[in-house]
Design a protein around this motif. Structure first.
Motif, mmCIF file in Angstrom:
data_model
loop_
_atom_site.group_PDB
_atom_site.id
_atom_site.type_symbol
_atom_site.label_atom_id
_atom_site.label_comp_id
_atom_site.label_asym_id
_atom_site.label_seq_id
_atom_site.Cartn_x
_atom_site.Cartn_y
_atom_site.Cartn_z
ATOM 1 N N ASP A 186 0.898 -1.283 0.081
ATOM 2 C CA ASP A 186 -0.076 0.118 -0.148
ATOM 3 C C ASP A 186 0.874 1.177 -0.034
ATOM 4 O OD1 ASP A 186 1.101 -0.177 2.569
ATOM 5 O OD2 ASP A 186 -1.021 -0.069 3.523
ATOM 6 N N ASP A 187 2.223 1.147 0.478
ATOM 7 C CA ASP A 187 2.967 2.290 0.219
ATOM 8 C C ASP A 187 3.733 2.518 -1.000
ATOM 9 O OD1 ASP A 187 4.714 0.276 0.502
ATOM 10 O OD2 ASP A 187 6.021 1.217 2.168
ATOM 11 N N ARG A 190 3.814 6.143 -2.300
ATOM 12 C CA ARG A 190 4.738 6.848 -1.370
ATOM 13 C C ARG A 190 6.162 6.826 -1.793
ATOM 14 N NH1 ARG A 190 0.391 5.942 2.070
ATOM 15 N NH2 ARG A 190 1.663 4.357 3.078
ATOM 16 N N ARG A 191 6.602 5.534 -2.041
ATOM 17 C CA ARG A 191 8.036 5.217 -1.990
ATOM 18 C C ARG A 191 8.506 5.549 -3.587
ATOM 19 N NH1 ARG A 191 7.741 -0.920 -0.939
ATOM 20 N NH2 ARG A 191 9.887 -0.922 -1.879
ATOM 21 N N LYS A 194 8.910 9.157 -3.739
ATOM 22 C CA LYS A 194 10.106 9.733 -3.004
ATOM 23 C C LYS A 194 11.363 9.628 -4.025
ATOM 24 C CE LYS A 194 13.042 8.952 1.098
ATOM 25 N NZ LYS A 194 13.075 8.048 2.357
ATOM 26 N N HIS A 199 4.464 13.552 -6.945
ATOM 27 C CA HIS A 199 3.999 13.605 -5.510
ATOM 28 C C HIS A 199 2.304 13.953 -6.088
ATOM 29 C CE1 HIS A 199 7.197 13.251 -2.667
ATOM 30 N NE2 HIS A 199 7.876 13.850 -3.853
ATOM 31 N N HIS A 203 -1.619 9.231 -5.595
ATOM 32 C CA HIS A 203 -0.744 7.981 -5.432
ATOM 33 C C HIS A 203 -0.342 7.966 -4.018
ATOM 34 C CE1 HIS A 203 -0.522 7.532 -9.697
ATOM 35 N NE2 HIS A 203 0.158 8.563 -9.789
ATOM 36 N N LEU A 204 -0.552 8.922 -3.260
ATOM 37 C CA LEU A 204 0.005 9.120 -1.742
ATOM 38 C C LEU A 204 -0.720 8.426 -0.763
ATOM 39 C CD1 LEU A 204 1.482 12.485 -2.383
ATOM 40 C CD2 LEU A 204 2.571 10.447 -2.941
ATOM 41 N N HIS A 205 -2.138 8.603 -0.907
ATOM 42 C CA HIS A 205 -2.949 8.262 0.395
ATOM 43 C C HIS A 205 -4.056 8.069 0.205
ATOM 44 C CE1 HIS A 205 -4.591 8.375 4.688
ATOM 45 N NE2 HIS A 205 -3.463 8.247 5.099
#
Length: 288
Positions: A186-187, A190-191, A194, A199, A203-205
């Motif tokens: 699920d991350d 975010r990975r 980075k 961003h 895609h982030l949360h």
């Protein structure tokens, strides 16, 4: 076409902030709009081996001095965002859908190469759900074109191509038997953000994705393409083209199936929902 030369990489954090603001101040599909007659260029880019290693680990490429065919997108993407967040660009960046991506390279780029990158937008045309356009990115080494990317984006609305008729529902064939099953954490958004600087909040949360119409955060399309190509490592021709169509988003976390087949002049591959069979990505690899 006028070219604007950049002396440094655009700041993606500030550009995504500008893009988020544009979502509130610039609505609509941009029907009748025109693309800017401008290109951006950044010369003298060198490769950071530590960044390359981080990208390779994330996408599951092996560590090597040869760049994965998708890696130069890391240098093109900031210029794409710069162009797409300029005031004269007709569509907001956030909300534009990445439909397809084609990359062609004459040879693998290497850690020691110094890159000149140029980006432009072209070919605005109707789509049955709005309008689509291409972002063209080129990488030169010593003045010679080595790598070209065509990213096709859709901006929903503002097109009469469908004449108000709903699109016909595509019949989906049964899911193929996968040659591999991958679990996507699920991350991963975010990975990848980075490492890539992408961003985009979808895609982030889950909360930021829901605010933009998605039930969950979704994986970056270029991560799914890179992860698929990592499965071909050691089999890709030095000079080749990789063409993918992004079909449905990978909702995170996910369990996906992957399958490859030989074609006359290369390979085909698919990434799909391992449970429901929904296609996420379909691609072809051709030599030369």
């Amino acid at each position: 076409m006028p070219t604007r030369e950049l002396s440094s990489t655009p700041n993606l954090v500030s550009l995504f902030g500008k893009a988020a603001l544009a979502n509130f101040t610039r609505r609509g599909g941009g029907g009748g709009a025109t693309l800017p007659d401008t290109a951006y260029e950044q010369a003298g880019i060198t490769i950071d081996p530590a960044h390359l290693a981080a990208y390779n680990r994330l996408c599951e490429f092996r560590l090597s001095d040869d760049l994965p065919i998708t890696y130069p997108h890391m240098f093109a993407f900031p210029l794409q965002v710069k162009l797409m967040t300029d005031d004269d660009f007709p569509f907001p960046l956030i909300g534009s859908v990445h439909l397809a991506n084609r990359i062609t390279q004459g040879r693998p780029l290497r850690v020691g190469d110094t890159l000149d990158v140029k980006v432009r937008a072209e070919n605005l045309r109707p789509h049955d759900k709005g309008q689509q356009f291409d972002m063209i990115s080129e990488v030169f080494v010593d003045g010679k074109p080595i790598w070209v990317e065509q990213s096709t984006y859709l901006r929903r609305g503002g097109s009469s191509a469908s004449n108000g008729k709903p699109a016909e529902k595509e019949e989906r064939p049964p899911a193929p038997e996968p040659t591999a099953i991958w679990r996507v954490p699920d991350d991963i958004g975010r990975r990848y953000a980075k490492v890539s600087g992408d961003h985009n909040p979808i895609h982030l949360h889950p909360l930021t994705a829901k605010a933009l119409g998605f039930p969950k955060a979704i994986a970056h399309g270029m991560w799914t393409k890179a992860r698929s190509l990592a499965a071909f490592e050691g089999r890709l021709p030095a000079a080749c083209s990789v063409d993918v169509k992004f079909k449905t988003p990978v909702l995170l976390p996910a369990k996906v199936g992957f399958i490859t087949e030989h074609a006359d002049d290369g390979w085909t591959f698919q990434l799909f929902d391992a449970r429901k069979g929904k296609p996420h990505l379909e691609g072809t690899i051709t030599a030369g």
